[in-house]
Design an enzyme around this catalytic site. Structure first.
Site, PDB file in Angstrom:
ATOM      1  N   HIS A 155      62.768  28.791 -49.805  1.00 32.92           N
ATOM      2  CA  HIS A 155      63.526  27.861 -51.014  1.00 32.92           C
ATOM      3  C   HIS A 155      64.844  28.002 -50.991  1.00 32.92           C
ATOM      4  O   HIS A 155      65.696  28.019 -50.703  1.00 32.92           O
ATOM      5  CB  HIS A 155      63.244  29.192 -51.768  1.00 32.92           C
ATOM      6  CG  HIS A 155      61.746  29.579 -52.141  1.00 32.92           C
ATOM      7  ND1 HIS A 155      60.701  30.197 -51.472  1.00 32.92           N
ATOM      8  CD2 HIS A 155      61.150  29.272 -53.614  1.00 32.92           C
ATOM      9  CE1 HIS A 155      59.418  29.936 -51.445  1.00 32.92           C
ATOM     10  NE2 HIS A 155      60.344  29.495 -53.621  1.00 32.92           N
TER      11      HIS A 155
ATOM     12  N   LYS B 109      67.638  32.121 -53.871  1.00 29.79           N
ATOM     13  CA  LYS B 109      66.909  33.254 -54.249  1.00 29.79           C
ATOM     14  C   LYS B 109      67.046  34.412 -53.623  1.00 29.79           C
ATOM     15  O   LYS B 109      67.713  34.241 -52.501  1.00 29.79           O
ATOM     16  CB  LYS B 109      65.927  32.504 -53.308  1.00 29.79           C
ATOM     17  CG  LYS B 109      63.919  33.177 -54.244  1.00 29.79           C
ATOM     18  CD  LYS B 109      62.861  32.427 -53.625  1.00 29.79           C
ATOM     19  CE  LYS B 109      61.624  33.140 -54.374  1.00 29.79           C
ATOM     20  NZ  LYS B 109      61.509  33.682 -55.487  1.00 29.79           N
TER      21      LYS B 109
END
Length: 236
Positions: free
Chosen positions: A134, A138
């Site tokens: 990600h 995040k």
């Protein structure tokens, strides 16, 4: 439909664009925590919550107390989910939580679960691992989606989270988390043996898939009571 956006970062702004294009009205946009007065005055019919793990639980309780059907896509707070479900019942509310609202990811969940079922009689041959990548912003790792994948696999297989059950060794599901710039989300499931490898992969290209699923969930829940999942929303 009148929508309150709780969390007005990149995801909130993407949801706003799609909602307005679909003819919905954004009546409240908040980066900070909601209050009962703000929610009441906005006349919101549904709320979509995308904030952070530290804020989500309290935000959801405020929304439920204010009788606002709530769609939550924030991950990293699921240890409080049983308490939220009790509050939904207490307030006769409406709630959907998903670790990932993308249509493709929810199909991926079903594929992962069915694959685990097919391989159940052969999983002593294979080492299973999950990896997720990600964007660097995040905050939770591993991702909620990766954890959900592991949970789906465990429903249909002999794989477990832990290594020891008494004196008996159980198979584990390692999850590897990576963070890179400008990556919306990639999840890979790999079954690897000495003779071959089976790999399942989902790659998101933008936030729109997540935003569209959250909007569809809001359209589904705003006139209902109870706790629902993306399986209900998508009819899977």
């Amino acid at each position: 439909m009148k929508i309150a956006l709780i969390g007005y970062g990149k995801m909130g702004k993407t949801i706003e664009k799609l909602a307005q294009h679909a003819g919905h009205e954004i009546v409240l946009k908040l980066s900070e925590k909601p209050t009962h007065a703000l929610l009441r005055d906005s006349k919101a019919q549904v709320a979509i919550e995308f904030t952070n793990p530290e804020s989500a639980y309290k935000n959801i309780l405020t929304l439920l107390r204010s009788n606002i059907p709530t769609v939550c896509g924030t991950t990293g707070w699921a240890q409080n989910l049983p308490s939220v479900l009790e509050k939904v019942d207490q307030y006769n509310g409406s709630f959907i939580y998903a670790s990932n609202f993308s249509l493709g990811v929810n199909l991926f969940f079903a594929i992962a679960q069915n694959t685990a079922k097919l391989l159940k009689d052969f999983d002593q041959m294979y080492d299973l691992s999950i990896s997720e990548t990600h964007h660097t912003q995040k905050k939770d790792a591993p991702s909620g989606t990766a954890i959900s994948l592991a949970e789906k696999i465990m429903l249909e297989s002999n794989y477990k989270w832990w290594e020891l059950n008494g004196d008996k060794k159980q198979r584990t599901i390692p999850i590897h988390a990576y963070r890179e710039e400008n990556v919306p989300g990639t999840h890979i499931i790999e079954y690897k043996s000495l003779i071959d490898s089976i790999e399942l992969k989902h790659t998101a290209f933008s936030r729109e898939g997540f935003a569209l699923g959250a909007l569809r969930a809001a359209e589904y829940i705003f006139d209902k009571k109870g706790v629902f999942t993306m399986k209900d929303v998508l009819g899977l």
